[in-house]
Scaffold this motif. Structure first.
Motif, mmCIF file in Angstrom:
data_model
loop_
_atom_site.group_PDB
_atom_site.id
_atom_site.type_symbol
_atom_site.label_atom_id
_atom_site.label_comp_id
_atom_site.label_asym_id
_atom_site.label_seq_id
_atom_site.Cartn_x
_atom_site.Cartn_y
_atom_site.Cartn_z
ATOM 1 N N ARG A 197 9.493 69.705 50.919
ATOM 2 C CA ARG A 197 8.551 69.119 49.954
ATOM 3 C C ARG A 197 8.073 67.760 50.439
ATOM 4 O O ARG A 197 8.837 66.963 50.977
ATOM 5 C CB ARG A 197 9.213 68.960 48.578
ATOM 6 C CG ARG A 197 9.526 70.271 47.915
ATOM 7 C CD ARG A 197 8.268 71.096 47.726
ATOM 8 N NE ARG A 197 8.557 72.529 47.731
ATOM 9 C CZ ARG A 197 8.833 73.233 46.652
ATOM 10 N NH1 ARG A 197 8.832 72.655 45.475
ATOM 11 N NH2 ARG A 197 9.102 74.522 46.738
ATOM 12 N N LYS A 198 6.809 67.505 50.205
ATOM 13 C CA LYS A 198 6.239 66.194 50.515
ATOM 14 C C LYS A 198 6.698 65.166 49.486
ATOM 15 O O LYS A 198 6.840 65.489 48.294
ATOM 16 C CB LYS A 198 4.719 66.274 50.488
ATOM 17 C CG LYS A 198 4.120 66.973 51.689
ATOM 18 C CD LYS A 198 4.052 66.051 52.895
ATOM 19 C CE LYS A 198 3.518 66.806 54.113
ATOM 20 N NZ LYS A 198 3.326 65.926 55.276
ATOM 21 N N VAL A 199 6.914 63.958 49.944
ATOM 22 C CA VAL A 199 7.211 62.832 49.053
ATOM 23 C C VAL A 199 6.258 61.696 49.427
ATOM 24 O O VAL A 199 6.154 61.335 50.606
ATOM 25 C CB VAL A 199 8.667 62.340 49.223
ATOM 26 C CG1 VAL A 199 8.974 61.212 48.230
ATOM 27 C CG2 VAL A 199 9.652 63.486 49.042
ATOM 28 N N LEU A 200 5.572 61.186 48.429
ATOM 29 C CA LEU A 200 4.627 60.088 48.663
ATOM 30 C C LEU A 200 5.344 58.756 48.462
ATOM 31 O O LEU A 200 5.944 58.510 47.407
ATOM 32 C CB LEU A 200 3.447 60.238 47.698
ATOM 33 C CG LEU A 200 2.424 59.101 47.573
ATOM 34 C CD1 LEU A 200 1.939 58.601 48.913
ATOM 35 C CD2 LEU A 200 1.232 59.568 46.742
ATOM 36 N N LEU A 201 5.295 57.911 49.481
ATOM 37 C CA LEU A 201 5.955 56.600 49.415
ATOM 38 C C LEU A 201 4.890 55.515 49.256
ATOM 39 O O LEU A 201 4.018 55.359 50.127
ATOM 40 C CB LEU A 201 6.762 56.355 50.697
ATOM 41 C CG LEU A 201 7.735 57.473 51.087
ATOM 42 C CD1 LEU A 201 8.395 57.158 52.431
ATOM 43 C CD2 LEU A 201 8.792 57.687 50.003
ATOM 44 N N PHE A 202 4.979 54.769 48.168
ATOM 45 C CA PHE A 202 4.011 53.696 47.916
ATOM 46 C C PHE A 202 4.535 52.385 48.506
ATOM 47 O O PHE A 202 5.204 51.601 47.825
ATOM 48 C CB PHE A 202 3.799 53.526 46.403
ATOM 49 C CG PHE A 202 2.951 54.592 45.767
ATOM 50 C CD1 PHE A 202 1.558 54.508 45.780
ATOM 51 C CD2 PHE A 202 3.531 55.677 45.128
ATOM 52 C CE1 PHE A 202 0.764 55.478 45.181
ATOM 53 C CE2 PHE A 202 2.749 56.657 44.524
ATOM 54 C CZ PHE A 202 1.365 56.558 44.547
ATOM 55 N N ILE A 231 3.276 66.819 43.791
ATOM 56 C CA ILE A 231 4.025 66.108 44.832
ATOM 57 C C ILE A 231 4.891 65.029 44.188
ATOM 58 O O ILE A 231 4.450 64.350 43.247
ATOM 59 C CB ILE A 231 3.045 65.497 45.866
ATOM 60 C CG1 ILE A 231 2.557 66.577 46.844
ATOM 61 C CG2 ILE A 231 3.673 64.342 46.635
ATOM 62 C CD1 ILE A 231 1.578 66.078 47.876
ATOM 63 N N ALA A 232 6.109 64.877 44.691
ATOM 64 C CA ALA A 232 6.979 63.803 44.232
ATOM 65 C C ALA A 232 6.553 62.496 44.876
ATOM 66 O O ALA A 232 5.995 62.492 45.983
ATOM 67 C CB ALA A 232 8.434 64.108 44.584
#
Ligand code: 8QM
Length: 410
Positions: free
Chosen positions: A318-323, A56-57
């Motif tokens: 595509r999933k993108v994980l945001l911190f 995952i990005a």
């Protein structure tokens, strides 16, 4: 789990060309205990990185987190804001009509929820909340020591929130295991999630039932959703689901927001002294605690088309994980990002998100934070830490499980 494969990767997603590949698990106990060295490494590795373990990005930088949150057309919420992609991996619960929706559904929900959580309605709750906070703080100040988690940051929202929404008095303690489970469900199906799901088994049908019209009082803000339904703005089923959304989103978040503020006040006596000197700094102190601790640490989005983020090309779907928590401490944006400074300009922090999904309950959250901090500042000379706190690990939430402190009275 097989090797490095994501538990949710039904087919092998490959990293885009040139993206830095990193080998950390943001949902491991080690990371969740102390995410900051990892956040820094993720930010320094690149504007966008590839999490090998989950295929995952992800981005931990302020600019890219903000860009993705603002561009809902490209970074959709409708396939879930957790790691699971509703279209590939199914749904763990009935999707939220607000959190897990894009316009136009999201907009309809948002208008109705905004009415329930509006400025005038919050203003009517002000006096009641302030009185409850006063009473709670005065009582705690009489104790030799106490647990700031169970006796304050959990106790206060549970004391005021269910009444304000108009819930029945029974079984309100189910709200905490329920929230813990939902916020864990946004991560991978790891041990944390499995265990919390076991604990919340009964809470699940209970919350569904509590959100029914016949179980709400006529003067709480939950009923506003059903009034919107009567007026034809949403359906009655939507009203039920949106009351459920308030019950889901409104407890653990404010518990951990107040907990964050308590933790900051105890650790930064000079900042606490400033608050004591001017209780009108309470709002800023709460907001800064939200920035620094970011009770909601992460959310995901799903790309609706091929796009580019921070110089990295992303494929569609595509999933993108945001911190969010890392963005709130990005030195590219913040001066002395790791310092708690109640007079800082916190404007632009993403602790409540940004864009169309920005926290719809933020006025309620800030009201709770403000009345608690003001009551403490009025009655408590100093906050002594009796024991270093113990964290409650959760795939999404950052917060404490136990924090023994003493309120030194004036
Ligand atoms: C998080 O169920 C929901 O609609 C919902 C659940 C969790 C949240 C928001 C909404 C962001 C606070």
């Amino acid at each position: 789990m097989q090797g490095n494969r994501s538990p949710y990767a039904l087919f092998d997603d490959r990293p885009p060309a040139d993206v830095p590949v990193v080998d950390v698990d943001p949902f491991s106990a080690d990371f969740l205990e102390n995410p900051y060295p990892y956040h820094e490494a993720l930010r320094e590795a690149g504007a966008v990185v590839w999490l090998a373990r989950y295929s995952i990005a992800a981005t931990a930088r302020y600019d890219q987190v903000r860009q993705a949150l603002l561009d809902w057309q490209t970074f959709s919420s409708a396939r879930g804001v957790g790691m699971a992609d509703f279209e590939k991996h199914g749904r763990f619960r009935l999707p939220s009509l607000i959190l897990e929706a894009d316009p136009p559904q999201h907009s309809r929900s948002r208008v109705a929820l905004s009415k329930a959580l509006s400025q005038p309605i919050m203003r009517k709750l002000q006096a009641e909340f302030a009185q409850a906070a006063e009473q709670m703080i005065v009582q705690l100040a009489q104790k030799e020591e106490f647990d700031a988690c169970s006796e304050l940051s959990e106790a206060f929202p549970l004391r005021v929130f269910p009444d304000a929404i108009g819930m029945r008095p029974e079984s309100r303690d189910q709200l905490l295991p329920y929230g813990d489970m939902v916020f864990n469900s946004f991560g991978p199906p790891n041990e944390l999630f499995q265990q919390s799901a076991i604990r919340a088994k009964e809470a699940f049908p209970w919350v569904e039932a509590e959100a029914l019209r016949e179980h709400l009082s006529s003067d709480g803000f939950g009923m506003v959703l059903y009034q919107c339904a009567d007026a034809g703005e949403i359906t009655h089923d939507e009203a039920h689901k949106l009351v459920r959304a308030i019950l889901t989103a409104g407890v653990d978040t404010t518990v951990n927001g107040i907990g964050a503020a308590m933790y900051c006040m105890a650790r930064y006596p000079a900042q606490y002294a400033k608050l004591r000197a001017n209780v009108n700094l309470a709002r800023g102190a709460f907001e800064e605690a939200i920035r620094l601790e970011s009770p909601v640490q992460t959310f995901f989005r799903t790309t609706t088309k091929g796009t580019e983020l921070g110089g990295t090309s992303l494929e569609p779907s595509r999933k993108v994980l945001l911190f969010l928590g890392a963005a709130n401490r990005d030195p590219r944006k913040w001066q002395n990002p790791d310092c708690y400074d109640i007079e800082r300009t916190t404007y632009g922090h993403v602790g409540f998100g940004v864009g169309i999904h920005m926290c719809v309950g933020q006025l309620l959250a800030r009201l709770e934070g403000e009345v608690v901090l003001k009551a403490i500042a009025r009655h408590v000379r100093a906050i002594e830490i009796i024991e270093e706190p113990k964290r409650r690990l959760n795939n999404t939430l950052r917060g404490l499980k136990e924090f023994r402190v003493r309120f030194v009275r004036d």
